[in-house]
Design an enzyme around this catalytic site. Structure first.
Site, PDB file in Angstrom:
ATOM      1  N   ARG A   1       0.841  -1.212   0.000  1.00 46.61           N
ATOM      2  CA  ARG A   1       0.000   0.000   0.000  1.00 46.61           C
ATOM      3  C   ARG A   1       0.870   1.254   0.000  1.00 46.61           C
ATOM      4  O   ARG A   1       0.491   2.298  -0.513  1.00 46.61           O
ATOM      5  CB  ARG A   1      -0.958  -0.014   1.211  1.00 46.61           C
TER       6      ARG A   1
ATOM      7  N   LYS B   1      -8.969   4.352 -19.020  1.00 46.96           N
ATOM      8  CA  LYS B   1      -9.302   4.815 -20.366  1.00 46.96           C
ATOM      9  C   LYS B   1      -8.091   4.697 -21.296  1.00 46.96           C
ATOM     10  O   LYS B   1      -7.583   3.611 -21.484  1.00 46.96           O
ATOM     11  CB  LYS B   1      -9.857   6.233 -20.279  1.00 46.96           C
TER      12      LYS B   1
ATOM     13  N   TYR C   1     -16.871  14.339 -15.187  1.00 50.53           N
ATOM     14  CA  TYR C   1     -17.404  12.986 -15.047  1.00 50.53           C
ATOM     15  C   TYR C   1     -18.396  12.996 -13.874  1.00 50.53           C
ATOM     16  O   TYR C   1     -18.083  13.527 -12.796  1.00 50.53           O
ATOM     17  CB  TYR C   1     -16.254  12.006 -14.820  1.00 50.53           C
TER      18      TYR C   1
END
Ligand code: LCS
Length: 394
Positions: free
Chosen positions: A58, A208, A111
Site C-alpha cells: 500500500r 481509459k 465525469y
C-alpha cells in the site's frame, strides 16, 4: 540515453526506469503485500525514510512505482501516485486539498461522480463547491472566493467536449495562491500536458486511454512539486486508495501502444466527426477537430491533437438517439472510453445519471446528447455501422 531527451513514443516503451536484477525485459509483477527487512535496524530505517527499501505494497511496490515514474515522466511532473481507480485519484486530490470551511471551483461538466461526490458527500463535511463553465475564463475568476482552495478542471470535459484555457485559468488561480488540478483523462499525456500549461496537479482515469484495452480500472495523479506530491501520497496511502501490482503490470503493458492507438483512433474520429456533421439527421457534433467547435483554435494551441472523443445530438433528440444506440452493430453500447474498441453511450441516463436534471441542463448535458468514443477499427466499417443505424430513424 537520458529518458528526458526521448520522444514520447520512446518514453512509453522504455520509461519508468525499472532495472530487473534478473534481467527481465518487461516489468515483473511483484505480487506481494509485504517485503522482508534485512534486520530490525533496516526495518526501522525503511520506516524513518533513511533507507528507501520497500515496506508494504500500500505504501510502495516496484511494479506500481515503475508505472508512477513512467506517467510522471510523460506529464513532466515530480512524481506519480497510482490509485485503484480514477475516482481514487479524484478523491485523493479532494481529500488532500479540501478541509472544513473550504471552497472548490470545478468545471460544471465533469465525469458525473467527480461532481456528485462534492455535492452529496463533501458538502456534509463543510466543503462548498461552485460549478462553472470553465471554458469561460471570466466565470472562473468570478467564482473564486477568499476560502477557495482548489480549482478543478476537466478539459475536454466529459461529455460536452468543452475546452478550458489552462494557461489563463492557472494564472487566475495562482494570483490567489490556489492550486489547479486538471483531469487529463480525455486527452492522455500523449495529447496534452497540463503541468506545462500551469497546472499543479494532473490526474487520470487510466481505465481509459493509458491502459486502452477495457480490462483494467486504474487511476494516477502526478504533482509538479515535491511538497504537493508528498501531501497527495500521504492521503493515498492512509486512505487505502492504492493500486494493485497486477493492475500496474497491465497498465504498463497497455501504455506502450498509447501513441499508435491514439494516432489511429484520432484519424478515425476526424472522419467520423465530418461524416456526422454532414448527416441530415444530426443536429450538431462537438469534436475539437471540427472548425465548428466553439474552442477549435484553443484546442489547436493547447492540445497536440483533437483526440478520439466526440458528442453529438440527433434532430430527433433522445428518441432518435436511442434508436441509434440500439441499432449499432460494431460500436459497443457501454460506458467507459479511450479503448481500442468503439463505444457509444447516453450520458444523461448513464455516466451522468446521478447529476441533477437542473445541473445537467446548466452544464449543457442535454437529454439528446450521445457520446461516442472512437476506437481503432477500420473507419469505413464504423461509418457503415453508423449509417445503417441512422437509417433506422424515420
Ligand atoms: N475522470 C474522468 C474524466 C472519467 O471519464 C472517469 C470515468 C473518471 C475520472 C473515473 O475513473 P474510474 O474510477 O472509472 O477509473 N469515466 C467513465 C465514463 O465516462 N464512462 O464510464 C466511466
Amino acid at each position: 540515453m537520458s529518458s528526458e531527451k526521448l520522444g514520447i513514443n520512446s518514453k512509453l516503451i522504455h520509461g519508468g526506469g525499472f532495472k530487473d536484477p534478473l534481467g527481465s525485459a518487461t516489468v515483473p509483477i511483484y505480487q506481494t503485500s509485504t517485503f522482508i527487512f534485512d534486520d530490525a535496524d533496516h526495518g526501522a530505517r525503511c520506516f524513518s525514510g533513511e533507507s528507501d527499501g520497500y515496506i508494504y505494497t500500500r505504501i510502495g511496490n516496484p511494479t506500481i512505482n515503475t508505472l508512477e515514474r513512467l506517467i510522471a515522466e510523460l506529464e513532466n511532473g515530480y512524481g506519480g501516485i497510482a490509485t485503484s481507480s480514477g475516482m481514487g485519484a479524484v478523491n485523493t486530490v479532494y481529500m488532500t486539498l479540501l478541509n472544513q470551511g473550504d471552497h472548490v471551483v470545478s468545471s460544471a461538466a465533469v465525469y458525473g461522480p467527480s461532481r456528485v461526490v462534492l455535492e452529496q458527500k463533501y458538502s456534509k463535511l463543510g466543503i462548498e463547491a461552485t460549478f462553472v463553465d470553465t471554458s469561460d475564463t471570466e466565470a472562473v475568476r468570478k467564482a473564486i472566493r477568499p476560502n477557495t482552495k482548489l480549482l478543478y478542471i476537466e478539459t475536454p470535459s466529459n461529455p460536452t467536449m468543452y475546452i478550458t484555457d489552462l494557461v489563463a485559468c492557472s494564472a487566475i488561480a495562482h494570483e490567489q495562491g490556489i492550486p489547479v488540478a486538471v483531469d487529463n483523462t480525455f486527452s492522455s499525456p500523449y495529447l496534452q500536458q497540463p503541468l506545462d500549461l500551469g497546472a499543479d496537479i494532473v490526474l487520470h482515469s487510466m481505465t481509459k486511454f493509458i491502459n486502452g484495452h477495457a480490462d483494467v480500472v486504474a487511476g494516477m495523479i502526478v504533482a509538479r512539486e515535491k511538497s504537493m506530491y508528498t501531501r497527495l501520497r500521504g492521503i493515498m496511502v492512509n486512505m487505502g486508495f492504492n493500486m494493485d501490482p497486477h493492475q500496474a503490470f497491465l497498465v504498463i503493458r497497455g501504455a506502450k501502444t498509447l501513441g499508435i492507438r491514439i494516432d489511429r483512433a484520432q484519424q478515425n474520429a476526424m472522419k467520423i466527426a465530418a461524416y456526422l456533421e454532414n448527416h441530415p439527421k444530426v443536429e450538431w457534433v462537438r469534436y475539437p477537430g471540427l472548425e465548428s467547435h466553439p474552442q477549435h483554435e484553443l484546442a489547436k494551441k493547447q492540445m497536440k491533437g483533437p483526440g478520439t472523443m466526440l458528442s453529438f445530438e440527433l434532430k430527433g433528440g433522445l428518441e432518435a438517439g436511442k434508436i441509434l444506440m440500439n441499432n449499432v452493430k460494431l460500436a459497443i453500447l457501454a460506458v467507459s472510453l479511450g479503448g481500442v474498441e468503439t463505444l457509444i453511450q447516453h450520458p444523461a441516463s448513464m455516466t451522468h445519471s446521478k447529476v441533477s436534471t437542473e445541473a445537467k441542463l446548466k452544464a449543457d448535458i442535454t437529454d439528446g446528447l450521445v457520446r461516442y468514443s472512437v476506437g481503432i477499427e477500420d473507419v469505413d466499417d464504423l461509418i457503415s455501422d453508423l449509417d445503417q443505424a441512422l437509417a433506422k430513424i424515420i
